[in-house]
Scaffold this active site. Sequence first.
Site, short mmCIF file in Angstrom:
data_model
loop_
_atom_site.label_atom_id
_atom_site.label_comp_id
_atom_site.label_asym_id
_atom_site.label_seq_id
_atom_site.Cartn_x
_atom_site.Cartn_y
_atom_site.Cartn_z
N GLY A 86 -2.26 14.86 -16.85
CA GLY A 86 -3.09 14.64 -18.02
C GLY A 86 -4.56 14.88 -17.75
O GLY A 86 -5.43 14.45 -18.51
N GLY A 87 -4.84 15.60 -16.64
CA GLY A 87 -6.22 15.97 -16.34
C GLY A 87 -7.13 14.80 -16.06
O GLY A 87 -8.34 14.92 -16.18
N SER A 102 0.51 18.50 -12.24
CA SER A 102 -0.86 18.78 -12.68
C SER A 102 -1.85 17.80 -12.04
O SER A 102 -1.99 17.78 -10.82
CB SER A 102 -0.93 18.77 -14.21
OG SER A 102 -2.12 19.34 -14.67
#
Length: 509
Positions: A79-80, A162
């Site tokens: 989710g960055g 991610s």
Amino acid sequence: MRYAAPPLGELRWRAPVEPVRTRAGTLERATTYPPTCLGIGVAYPANGQDEDCLFVNIWAPTNATAQSKLPVWAFIQGGGYTANTNANWDGNEVVQRSGHSIVVVNFNYRVGLWGFLASERVRADGALNVGLLDQRMLLKWVKTHIAQFGGDSSHVVVHGASAGAGSVGMHLVAYGGRNDDLFVGAMTESIFFPAQPSAAELEYQFDRVASQTGCDRVAPAQQMACLRSKDAAVLQAANYAQPFPGRSEPPLPLFYWTPCVDGDLLPDLPYRLFERGQFISVPMVLGTSTNEGSVFAPDAAGPSDIATFFLNNFPLLTPNDTTAILAHYPQQLPPLPQHQPWFPTASRAYGEATFICPQHNVLTYLRRHSTNKTRLYTYRYNVHDDENLAAGLGVPHLFDAAAIFGPDNIGGAAGASYWTYNAPVVPLMMGYWISFVRGLDPNLYDLMPTGGGRGAQRPVWERWDGLGGDRKRLVVETGGAATMEGTPSDESQRCAFWLALGRGRMEQK
């Protein structure tokens, strides 16, 4: 279940602490998903999101006992660092396909303003990088409690997607590579290393939050107390992306809140720690998709759109740097459906800068400092889906997740082809992952309930060699084919460019 106390009031921006024990004999029903942590850009109260969010989910065989000692798969969502975007992925299918031989764990952690507010004022009256500290607390919770669910606390494999994959990298180098025996193997999908400034470089972010919440009216030493006294709605109103200093909008930066080099958990930039060999050496699986940048890149009509995008997303870049970037990334042909002519170039440049080349360069350091016993496996996911191709996205970021967890288990993010012509990809990828979780080698087990030898349907996944010679990676293709390929020399050259550019900007700080 709670793995930490609610991070509310006086516990805001502090390291997580143990939850309060429930009274003996009290039954807590754990049949619905609790809230995820508050992400950027949503109003409070937010549907399904809350400040009280430090919860863990566990999938285990029904008949597992404290004596089962099953391997544990601990997943860190992405989710960055700005949202919990892979929350509550269902581990039921991988437990079943493993022959009920593993335990799966996933969890929430603080993000955005709540997880990564940075300043010397935070350090003095709180803790920096509390989102990463949440993750570490969870891994300690697993070590302490997972046996009660049938798991083996001495065999935990950590997996991230991610920003979760970037987090795995940071736990490898945490405290300068100190080994707290929290995991014995690691798996990363699309490792994400954004700009990782020092706390001192982020004072402007804290000043903005103080101003937007009215806490700039008190003395600096009292500002943390002021922020902790504010209603969650007031703080959430300041939890959004804003231009970096000296930049203008649009576009706004994609990842405004990020971990910082704090001198403790992260004593230096992760790249430097990897380069110096200050990391935990464990067997690893690392992979990326072919078109990592396609869901992030601007729909660029010309080179100037790409230059502006990079300047606004990387605060230390100069116009000379963007000229050099464009020299390494001339216009890519052919054009892609539903996009402007320079979109393919923007997609490739951002995908390599942010995901593909960080993995490439970290792999080199891992191999350089690891022993022969440290097995490293890498892959490129190249599974095409007609809907993605029609949208001009190619094989986008985290498209492999649906094959790893099963397309029914990741919240509707899978392509339709996983139920038709790409259905064979699912047992292929899931088999490799389950095998690695069980034996720290993707080639050991098939998908039969009794385990056993390597399945004939899965090609041998060769180890990656970063010491010259062929750096072989598995390439997974449409329909479930898989072969080994070397790393193209032009990709290696572009990754060397990004590494040199990053070093140059760091030396100027």
